[in-house]
Design a protein around this motif. Structure first.
Motif, PDB file in Angstrom:
ATOM      1  N   ALA A 169      41.106  44.837  48.997  1.00 14.98           N
ATOM      2  CA  ALA A 169      42.175  44.195  49.766  1.00 14.98           C
ATOM      3  C   ALA A 169      43.434  44.102  48.923  1.00 14.98           C
ATOM      4  O   ALA A 169      43.355  43.945  47.700  1.00 14.98           O
ATOM      5  N   PRO A 170      44.608  44.204  49.532  1.00 15.51           N
ATOM      6  CA  PRO A 170      45.845  43.990  48.779  1.00 15.51           C
ATOM      7  C   PRO A 170      45.828  42.653  48.070  1.00 15.51           C
ATOM      8  O   PRO A 170      45.422  41.637  48.634  1.00 15.51           O
ATOM      9  N   GLY A 171      46.246  42.641  46.798  1.00 11.83           N
ATOM     10  CA  GLY A 171      46.225  41.421  46.008  1.00 11.83           C
ATOM     11  C   GLY A 171      44.994  41.268  45.140  1.00 11.83           C
ATOM     12  O   GLY A 171      44.931  40.386  44.279  1.00 11.83           O
ATOM     13  N   LEU A 172      44.000  42.143  45.320  1.00 11.17           N
ATOM     14  CA  LEU A 172      42.776  42.080  44.519  1.00 11.17           C
ATOM     15  C   LEU A 172      43.088  42.437  43.066  1.00 11.17           C
ATOM     16  O   LEU A 172      43.759  43.425  42.786  1.00 11.17           O
ATOM     17  N   THR A 173      42.600  41.627  42.122  1.00 11.25           N
ATOM     18  CA  THR A 173      42.848  41.866  40.700  1.00 11.25           C
ATOM     19  C   THR A 173      41.633  42.521  40.047  1.00 11.25           C
ATOM     20  O   THR A 173      40.523  42.475  40.595  1.00 11.25           O
ATOM     21  N   PRO A 174      41.808  43.134  38.858  1.00  9.86           N
ATOM     22  CA  PRO A 174      40.657  43.696  38.143  1.00  9.86           C
ATOM     23  C   PRO A 174      39.566  42.660  37.897  1.00  9.86           C
ATOM     24  O   PRO A 174      38.377  42.962  38.008  1.00  9.86           O
ATOM     25  N   ARG A 175      39.962  41.436  37.558  1.00 12.69           N
ATOM     26  CA  ARG A 175      38.973  40.380  37.301  1.00 12.69           C
ATOM     27  C   ARG A 175      38.156  40.089  38.559  1.00 12.69           C
ATOM     28  O   ARG A 175      36.931  39.945  38.506  1.00 12.69           O
ATOM     29  N   GLN A 176      38.827  40.016  39.701  1.00 14.59           N
ATOM     30  CA  GLN A 176      38.114  39.743  40.959  1.00 14.59           C
ATOM     31  C   GLN A 176      37.204  40.897  41.347  1.00 14.59           C
ATOM     32  O   GLN A 176      36.084  40.684  41.826  1.00 14.59           O
TER      33      GLN A 176
END
Length: 345
Positions: A100-107
């Motif tokens: 999803a847009p906004g997803l970070t590597p950590r997530q």
């Protein structure tokens, strides 16, 4: 005074200090850059995108896939450091993951470590026939189509319901699945849901219904489902059919006739169709048809088991999605003239 020895001692120390400051500065920059990487959104192209991690993929393979997809241009070292920091380097699961847009590597790594794979929904629509259900399953994305090439009897055998006619046996509802699940698994779950729903509703049925078994209720519910899509009319429609069954009247329901016509139905029903006998022609045969004619939803099942009281024995479509009910044939004929022939009087 000779300053050479002092200069000789100061210069190396100054150089060492400069080197140390450069190292500290580089570490500080690297740490900040690493933190920026771990919390910055990935380059997700659009909502609904996903990444598929194959079974047996190493951490190096996973990072290579992410970089190949251009989700992040960061060094593989950053991905390794982040995974080590999160203690997930050797715990990432195969599967399809939502991007999803906004997803970070950590997530993303957290989702992979938790096996939080992407779930899709498959909705069985109230009133579908089993054939329509099969066609919809064949179009479902990322679903393994194990039923392809199997006839209806073989499918029922595969899901543990051998010998049952499939029509009406699957509860209309939304079922979640993940990539690689089988269409037979969805069918098995929908069949089980219908079995449980009928088992729960049947003991609570209204008294003195002319229905001998839960399967009779399933058949009647399927007729109600096809006759009306209006929640406020289901119990009324069921009441009409229950009274006709009690009075040994023909049900005379067009949807059952249409079902019996099969592929020959071209969108219109003619008088000749009503007189051509089939096992599903409720104008020529008394009682319920031999099987359901569609997949009834829970509201239609509840209506069949709790029909509305009254004296209506007939109904005719108004043309706006609703129906007009009548207790006598004379009144019904007037309603037919008014609402179907447009000759109101």
């Amino acid at each position: 005074m000779n300053n050479e020895p002092m200069r000789g001692r100061v210069l190396p120390r100054l150089l060492l200090l400069i080197v140390l400051l450069a190292v500290v500065g580089a570490l500080f920059y690297g740490w900040n850059d690493f933190n920026r990487f771990s919390s910055a959104p990935l380059n997700v192209a659009a909502q609904g995108d996903s990444v598929d991690i194959s079974r047996g993929s190493s951490f190096k393979d996973i990072v290579a896939e992410l970089r190949q997809r251009k989700l992040s241009a960061a060094s593989p070292l950053y991905w390794r450091l982040l995974a080590e920091q999160m203690h997930v380097a050797g715990k990432l699961h195969a599967g399809e993951y939502a991007l999803a847009p906004g997803l970070t590597p950590r997530q993303l790594l957290a989702n992979m470590a938790a096996g939080k794979v992407l779930q899709r929904d498959f909705t069985i629509v109230d009133g579908w026939t089993f054939n329509e259900l099969r066609q919809a399953l064949a179009r479902a994305e990322k679903l393994r189509h194990d039923s392809a090439g199997l006839d209806d009897a073989a499918i029922m055998q595969k899901i543990g319901a051998g010998g049952e006619a499939p029509e009406g046996r699957f509860l209309p509802e939304t079922y979640a699945y993940v990539k690689g699940d089988s269409d037979l698994d969805i069918l098995k779950r929908a069949h089980g849901a219908m079995v449980r729903t009928l088992a729960a509703l049947w003991p609570e049925r209204a008294p003195d219904l002319p229905l001998a078994t839960p399967y009779d209720a399933l058949i009647l519910a399927s007729i109600v489902e096809k006759e009306t899509g209006r929640a406020d009319e289901r119990a009324q429609i069921a009441g009409v059919f229950v009274r006709r069954l009690r009075d040994h009247m023909l049900l005379q329901t067009d949807p059952s006739v249409i079902y019996g016509m099969g592929a020959s139905y071209a969108g219109n029903i003619h008088k000749s169709d009503l007189t051509t006998d089939t096992p599903y022609n409720t104008y020529t045969r008394a009682g319920l048809p031999p099987t359901p004619i569609a997949l009834p939803g829970k509201p239609a099942l509840e209506a069949a088991l709790h029909p509305a009281p009254g004296d209506a024995l007939y109904f005719v479509a108004r043309g706006d999605g609703g129906h007009v009910f009548a207790s006598s044939l004379e009144q019904h004929n007037r309603n037919v003239d008014c609402y179907q022939r447009k000759r109101c009087r």
